[in-house]
Design an enzyme around this catalytic site. Structure first.
Site, short mmCIF file in Angstrom:
data_model
loop_
_atom_site.label_atom_id
_atom_site.label_comp_id
_atom_site.label_asym_id
_atom_site.label_seq_id
_atom_site.Cartn_x
_atom_site.Cartn_y
_atom_site.Cartn_z
N GLU A 73 6.91 -17.39 -0.79
CA GLU A 73 6.87 -16.99 -2.19
C GLU A 73 6.14 -18.06 -3.00
OE1 GLU A 73 10.87 -16.94 -3.55
OE2 GLU A 73 10.32 -16.76 -5.66
N ASP A 93 12.64 -18.58 -2.07
CA ASP A 93 13.55 -19.54 -2.70
C ASP A 93 14.99 -19.06 -2.60
OD1 ASP A 93 11.38 -20.99 -3.41
OD2 ASP A 93 11.33 -20.33 -5.51
N ASP A 150 17.19 -18.51 -4.68
CA ASP A 150 17.71 -18.09 -5.98
C ASP A 150 17.58 -16.58 -6.12
OD1 ASP A 150 15.03 -17.64 -6.30
OD2 ASP A 150 14.72 -19.13 -7.88
N ASP A 206 15.52 -14.66 -7.83
CA ASP A 206 14.17 -14.12 -7.66
C ASP A 206 13.79 -14.08 -6.18
OD1 ASP A 206 13.67 -13.56 -10.23
OD2 ASP A 206 12.59 -15.44 -10.67
#
Ligand code: 0R9
Length: 646
Positions: free
Chosen positions: A431, A504, A506, A508
């Site tokens: 990403e 990641d 998180d 997103d």
């Protein structure tokens, strides 16, 4: 049986050798000694009870998961016979538990239809358990026999009179065999029992979980469906927009029985057709599925032509066109199923193909004639699929002319590996450009390729193939992987056998991972089946010595829950600083390499689909265009969202 030395004879030796062989090579009998094999023990016992139900003698099966990782299965059938076995000269129930492959063969005539994938019988469960207790009720008397590591511990004895009926088996999986885990997963068992209850109309299966979790009550769930596979199809299509009420056909011959239920939806997916033989999910298909597919394609084509929905100049609907948006269950029950294929989940019986084909052709043609409104919706949808497919092909050709889908013109962002050996090569889908940059510096150039993803990935569940192909992110993904897509998809052309999603840690990152998984599930499911798709596990915390000049990370932590326990164990005087990694880009190349990319030390999650029906429902609920089911799903799973995966 080793204890009773005075009666030791040749058949005892054979018995011991049989079960010893199971303990020596458990994988040969139950597939693995990991979680799958552990759960297989339960299915093996439940399959025996289901056999008794299929024979018409039992309608209730109960299963308890006890707090000590033991399992009890009870049925209300005839009870396992206790009479002396004519050849083995011990009670039949003891033969069933101690002799390999002794299953239904011993019950006089045996069962006409019998389930169970390996059909290895309950003796394998006995061989792989530290303890087994069996209770069986015959002629109003309850008997008990117990076993220790597969050997008879207490001989069969009567324990009292009763008005009840049935068999009860309790087993404790052997920790010496199941070294990875002894813990049963509730959802895995619940999904399997739900499926069994769908496939055996009216059969009641009750699952009790006695393991107490803080603040939560004991769980009991009952699976019973008066509609059988019609209810199964409704369940698969729950929350989707449908084109017709479920259609049901059944047929019977001397070889066995066939049942089919089907219902079309507005969805673009084609992978909700599931075929079973003797309650086993035949993932690899076979003759029953072939017969079904041929019948659907032919019947829809004939109907579409006869009603002028397809004109003379139009091409025929392909199988994929006819099955777009279709959810169907094909369930056959045979006296002598032949299982073939790599995982023994492909039905080989040739006599079943015409049986299914004729039943579906006749039934569907009749349905279409008698129900013109839904018939028109179904055939129009298939005709639209044909047009969309042709449009997608044109789009693909146009993009190929531009050189985008062509593996000779690999995407510019791809840092490819030098090896051309797909089996040794891996690609990290990363990403963002900054993490992509770190990964490019960190990688082993020979075997590791990096594809940074810029911008959002389309939700292919809602966009459909045609629009997805015009997205640069999707087309660079397809080109890099090398398999092409749609009709031209060829898993053998995959340029990497490890396709690793690295996002990641998180929200997103989780979203992007979800979109990528949806893409692979919808358009490259064979790569998931082959075990090529993985998820990287970057750390979320690093522990660093306070006031460290070098800034060296002493320890990485990959799991939120592990932070406090690690700190308690590792950092009692409080001399460490905790660094939280919000993104991969915060790690330097060396850190990224040692924590996430180095094959020798990293952890990868391999993506698999254990339960196709459940995967289909979750993908449509989470990624489809209906808001309400998604809301319900999120509310229901809000607490366990950390463990959510397909
Ligand atoms: C709790 C799980 N249930 C079982 O394991 C189970 C096996 C079983 C069974 C018979 C009935 N109920 C059962 N439950 C059975 C009975 C008779 C004939 N065939 C089967 C009969 O009464 O004549 N058996 C499965 C195998 C055998 N019994 C046998 F080999 F011992 F006959």
């Amino acid at each position: 049986m080793a204890q009773k030395s005075e009666h030791y004879n040749a058949s005892d030796i054979q018995v011991l050798e049989g079960l010893e062989a199971v303990r020596k090579r458990p994988g040969m009998y139950i597939g693995s000694t990991g979680p799958r094999g552990l759960h297989h023990l339960v299915y093996e016992v439940v399959d025996n009870a289901v056999d008794e139900a299929l024979a018409g003698y039992c309608d209730l099966i109960e299963v308890w998961i006890h707090p000590d990782n033991s399992i009890t299965v009870a049925d209300n059938g005839r009870g396992i016979p206790v009479e002396k076995h004519p050849k083995e000269k011990i009670p039949t129930v003891e033969v069933v538990l101690t002799i390999l492959h002794a299953g239904g063969k011993f019950g006089g005539e045996g069962y006409k239809v019998s389930g169970g994938l390996h059909g290895v019988g309950v003796s394998v469960v006995n061989a792989l358990s530290s303890r087994v207790e069996v209770r069986t009720i015959r002629d109003g008397k309850e008997y008990e026999i117990t076993f220790d590591h597969g050997k008879t511990k207490t001989k069969l004895h009567e324990i009292g009179k009763t008005k009840h009926k049935g068999t009860k088996v309790t087993f404790w999986p052997d920790p010496l065999i199941f070294t990875e885990t002894l813990e049963f997963d509730y959802d895995t068992l619940a999904n399997r029992f739900r499926e069994m209850a769908f496939l055996n109309k009216g059969l009641k299966i009750v699952l009790h979980d006695e393991r107490v979790r803080e603040g939560e009550p004991e769980v009991t769930e009952t699976f019973q469906y008066s509609g059988g596979i019609v209810d199964f199809v409704k369940y698969l299509n729950d929350g989707k927009e449908t084109l017709n009420k479920p259609i049901y056909f059944a047929a019977e011959s001397e070889d066995g029985t066939v049942e089919v239920a089907l219902q079309w939806t507005t969805s673009y997916s084609t992978n909700s057709v599931m075929a079973f033989a003797n309650n086993i999910n035949t993932h690899e298909g076979g003759t029953h599925l072939d017969g079904f597919k041929q019948a659907i394609t032919r019947t829809l084509n004939e109907y579409a032509r006869s009603k002028g929905i397809l004109k003379e100049k139009d091409a025929n609907l392909t199988g994929d066109d006819a099955r777009e948006g279709l959810a169907a269950i094909i369930s056959v029950k045979l006296h002598d199923p032949q299982f073939e294929g790599q995982t023994k989940t492909k039905l080989g019986n040739t006599e079943i193909r015409p049986l299914v084909q004729n039943a579906v052709t006749r039934g569907l043609a009749e349905y279409l004639e008698e129900n013109p409104a839904p018939a028109k919706r179904i055939v129009t949808k298939a005709a639209q699929a044909l047009k969309a497919r042709e449009a997608a092909r044109k789009a693909r050709e146009a993009t190929r002319r531009k050189g985008v889908l062509d593996s000779f013109s690999l995407p510019g962002k791809l840092a490819d590996c030098s090896s051309k050996e797909a089996a040794q090569s891996e690609i990290f889908i990363v990403e963002g450009d900054s993490a992509g940059g770190s990964a490019k510096q960190a990688r082993d150039r020979q075997y590791q390729a990096i594809l940074p993803l810029r911008g959002k990935i389309l939700n292919v569940e809602r966009a459909g193939l045609n629009r997805s192909l015009s997205s640069e992110t999707i087309s660079s993904l397809i080109t890099a992987i090398g398999t092409s897509i749609g009709e031209e998809f060829d898993a053998d052309k995959a340029r990497y056998h490890r396709i690793i999603i690295m996002t990641d840690a998180d929200v997103d990152g989780a979203h992007i991972r979800c979109l990528l998984l949806t893409f692979f599930y919808r358009y490259m499911p064979e790569l998931i089946d082959r075990g090529y798709i993985y998820i990287a596990q970057p750390p979320i915390f690093g522990l660093k010595k306070k006031n460290s000049r070098t800034g060296k990370i002493e320890r990485y932590i990959y799991d939120e829950r592990a932070l406090s326990s690690t700190l308690a164990e590792y950092d009692d005087p409080g001399k460490f600083d905790v660094q939280r990694y919000k993104g991969l880009g915060e790690m330097d190349p060396e850190q990224l390499w040692e924590t996430t990319m180095e094959p020798a030390t990293r952890t990868l999650l391999q993506v698999s689909i254990d339960d196709a029906a459940e995967a289909e429902r979750v993908v449509s609920e989470l990624m489809g265009d209906q808001v309400e089911p998604r809301k319900e799903f999120i509310q229901k799973h809000a607490h366990d969202v950390r463990y959510l995966d397909i």
